[in-house]
Scaffold this active site. Structure first.
Site, PDB file in Angstrom:
ATOM      1  N   MET A 190      -0.004   0.999   5.066  1.00  0.00           N
ATOM      2  CA  MET A 190      -0.777   1.294   6.258  1.00  0.00           C
ATOM      3  C   MET A 190      -1.797   0.190   6.515  1.00  0.00           C
ATOM      4  O   MET A 190      -2.353  -0.391   5.596  1.00  0.00           O
ATOM      5  CB  MET A 190      -1.507   2.631   6.065  1.00  0.00           C
ATOM      6  CG  MET A 190      -2.292   3.098   7.276  1.00  0.00           C
ATOM      7  SD  MET A 190      -3.232   4.613   6.912  1.00  0.00           S
ATOM      8  CE  MET A 190      -1.891   5.768   6.591  1.00  0.00           C
ATOM      9  N   HIS A 194      -2.728  -1.018  -3.212  1.00  0.00           N
ATOM     10  CA  HIS A 194      -3.869  -0.147  -2.937  1.00  0.00           C
ATOM     11  C   HIS A 194      -3.733   1.114  -3.783  1.00  0.00           C
ATOM     12  O   HIS A 194      -2.827   1.920  -3.552  1.00  0.00           O
ATOM     13  CB  HIS A 194      -3.920   0.231  -1.454  1.00  0.00           C
ATOM     14  CG  HIS A 194      -4.171  -0.935  -0.556  1.00  0.00           C
ATOM     15  ND1 HIS A 194      -3.935  -0.893   0.801  1.00  0.00           N
ATOM     16  CD2 HIS A 194      -4.644  -2.182  -0.813  1.00  0.00           C
ATOM     17  CE1 HIS A 194      -4.249  -2.056   1.342  1.00  0.00           C
ATOM     18  NE2 HIS A 194      -4.683  -2.860   0.380  1.00  0.00           N
ATOM     19  N   SER A 209       0.856  -1.191   0.000  1.00  0.00           N
ATOM     20  CA  SER A 209       0.000   0.000   0.000  1.00  0.00           C
ATOM     21  C   SER A 209       0.889   1.237   0.000  1.00  0.00           C
ATOM     22  O   SER A 209       1.655   1.452  -0.925  1.00  0.00           O
ATOM     23  CB  SER A 209      -0.946  -0.023   1.207  1.00  0.00           C
ATOM     24  OG  SER A 209      -1.844   1.061   1.158  1.00  0.00           O
ATOM     25  N   THR A 210       0.839   2.060   1.049  1.00  0.00           N
ATOM     26  CA  THR A 210       1.611   3.302   1.104  1.00  0.00           C
ATOM     27  C   THR A 210       3.110   3.024   0.920  1.00  0.00           C
ATOM     28  O   THR A 210       3.692   2.238   1.654  1.00  0.00           O
ATOM     29  CB  THR A 210       1.395   4.004   2.449  1.00  0.00           C
ATOM     30  OG1 THR A 210       0.002   4.175   2.677  1.00  0.00           O
ATOM     31  CG2 THR A 210       2.089   5.354   2.470  1.00  0.00           C
ATOM     32  N   ASP A 257      -4.029  -5.117   5.943  1.00  0.00           N
ATOM     33  CA  ASP A 257      -4.489  -5.910   4.807  1.00  0.00           C
ATOM     34  C   ASP A 257      -3.379  -6.859   4.372  1.00  0.00           C
ATOM     35  O   ASP A 257      -2.226  -6.454   4.213  1.00  0.00           O
ATOM     36  CB  ASP A 257      -4.882  -4.986   3.650  1.00  0.00           C
ATOM     37  CG  ASP A 257      -5.484  -5.749   2.481  1.00  0.00           C
ATOM     38  OD1 ASP A 257      -6.136  -6.777   2.720  1.00  0.00           O
ATOM     39  OD2 ASP A 257      -5.293  -5.305   1.326  1.00  0.00           O
TER      40      ASP A 257
END
Length: 374
Positions: A313, A223, A196-197, A316
């Protein structure tokens, strides 16, 4: 102690709106604003903010150029604001290459179901990247830029919804996983990566280091909005020796090809390697979700998956990784020091699911060793 934020945007309305949201948090404070990249550089030097929010398109000096110069002068965590268009996606990816940590759409309604959720998300994103010290490191082969994070993230109570539980102060979980320099002897049919991030830069670093004759198909879950995944897959494909594409229903996994889950949808992998893309449950926080894709791989590929959780973050991927491990597959995680946000890797490491904790710049090499790639 509050986190000092510099807000940069050529729209007076947007600067005011973002400033109001930031100042509404007891942990954040806008210390200055700027209406173009040139002013932003002057403000950074003068005020030394902890975080910068930056528009991509601005007069005098655009956001991408400003990010490059700031990362050269005073490396600072930067959150980009972007339009959800293909052109906006490409420009935002350029900003991430230049050293920005993360991005959000300028239209908050595109990232949240209601106004309060959007406000909370923006505040949390700023808090999550605030304690990451970054530096601009040019990549020799691809010309990409890697932001390196080397300080633990300070977690405030408001982050508990997105971050794995901790002692409420500092994330400093020491991994019990070991790092091997030789192959484990396991055999694999697919490599799966969730992030993600900070993921776009991390994925670029890993995938550009893989050879054209890479032995396995690769499944990628990042993401990211739909327009961004299309632009991102095209960028990866142009920079990598392997083939990279945005996944489509009916695609069959092939060695040496990476399939990126499209934003806003869920990706499932059948036992015959066929990909299915569907809308998924609206109640799910992540679209695409690492958990959903990993769970499908646990069902179809059982113990033949090498899965890696990179910077991001939240948590998940933890449940999906747990399912994969229960089937006998191998799970690795990026180490804390090299993560932009040590949320997702921490979740699988703290749960005892990951067998190895690996620095980002060692992941590709470790993959090739594990697969005994020539």
């Amino acid at each position: 102690m509050t986190i000092k934020v510099l807000v940069v945007d050529d729209s007076n309305f947007f600067r005011r709106r973002v400033s109001e949201i930031i100042n509404a948090s007891p942990y954040l404070e806008v210390i200055a604003t700027a209406n173009n990249g040139k002013e932003a550089i002057d403000m950074v030097v003068k005020h030394k903010p902890d975080v910068i929010t930056m528009d991509v398109e601005m007069p005098v000096m655009d956001g991408i150029t400003a990010v490059q110069k700031i990362m050269d002068l005073v490396p600072t965590p930067i959150l980009m604001f972007s339009s959800l268009t293909h052109q906006g996606a490409s420009a935002t990816l350029d900003a991430l290459d230049a050293g920005a940590c993360d991005f959000l759409p300028k239209k908050f309604e595109d990232i949240a179901r209601d106004k309060q959720e959007a406000i909370t998300l923006l505040q949390q994103r700023i808090q999550m990247i605030a304690r990451r010290r970054v530096q601009r490191v040019p990549e020799k082969k691809s010309g990409l830029v890697k932001p390196v994070a080397n300080v633990a993230t300070t977690i405030n109570p408001t982050l508990s919804r997105l971050q794995p539980k901790n002692d409420g102060h500092e994330v400093a979980i020491k991994s019990t996983a070991t790092h091997r320099n030789k192959a484990s002897g396991k055999s694999y049919n697919v490599l799966a990566i969730g992030t993600s991030t900070g993921g776009p830069v991390a994925l670029q670093k890993i995938l550009t280091a893989l050879p054209q004759n890479f032995k396995l198909p690769i499944v990628l879950v990042q993401h990211m909005p739909g327009t961004f995944t299309k632009a991102f897959s095209e960028r990866l494909n142009s920079n990598c020796k392997i083939t990279v594409k945005e996944a489509e229903t009916g695609d069959i996994l092939k060695p040496g090809c990476a399939y990126l889950a499209p934003g806003g949808k869920q990706m499932l992998i059948a036992a015959n390697g066929q990909i299915k893309i569907h809308e998924g449950n609206e109640a799910l926080n992540y679209k695409p979700s690492v958990d959903i894709t990993f769970a499908s791989l646990a069902k179809s590929y059982t113990n033949k998956v090498l899965a890696i959780i990179l910077t991001g973050m939240g948590a998940d991927g933890r449940d999906g990784a747990r399912l994969l491990k229960s089937k006998g597959s191998e799970i690795w995680a990026q180490d804390e020091a090299s993560c932009v946000v040590y949320g997702m890797p921490q979740a699988v490491t703290k749960a005892g699911i990951a067998t190895e904790s690996i620095a980002l710049d060692q992941v590709a090499k470790r993959i090739l060793v594990e697969l005994k790639h020539e």
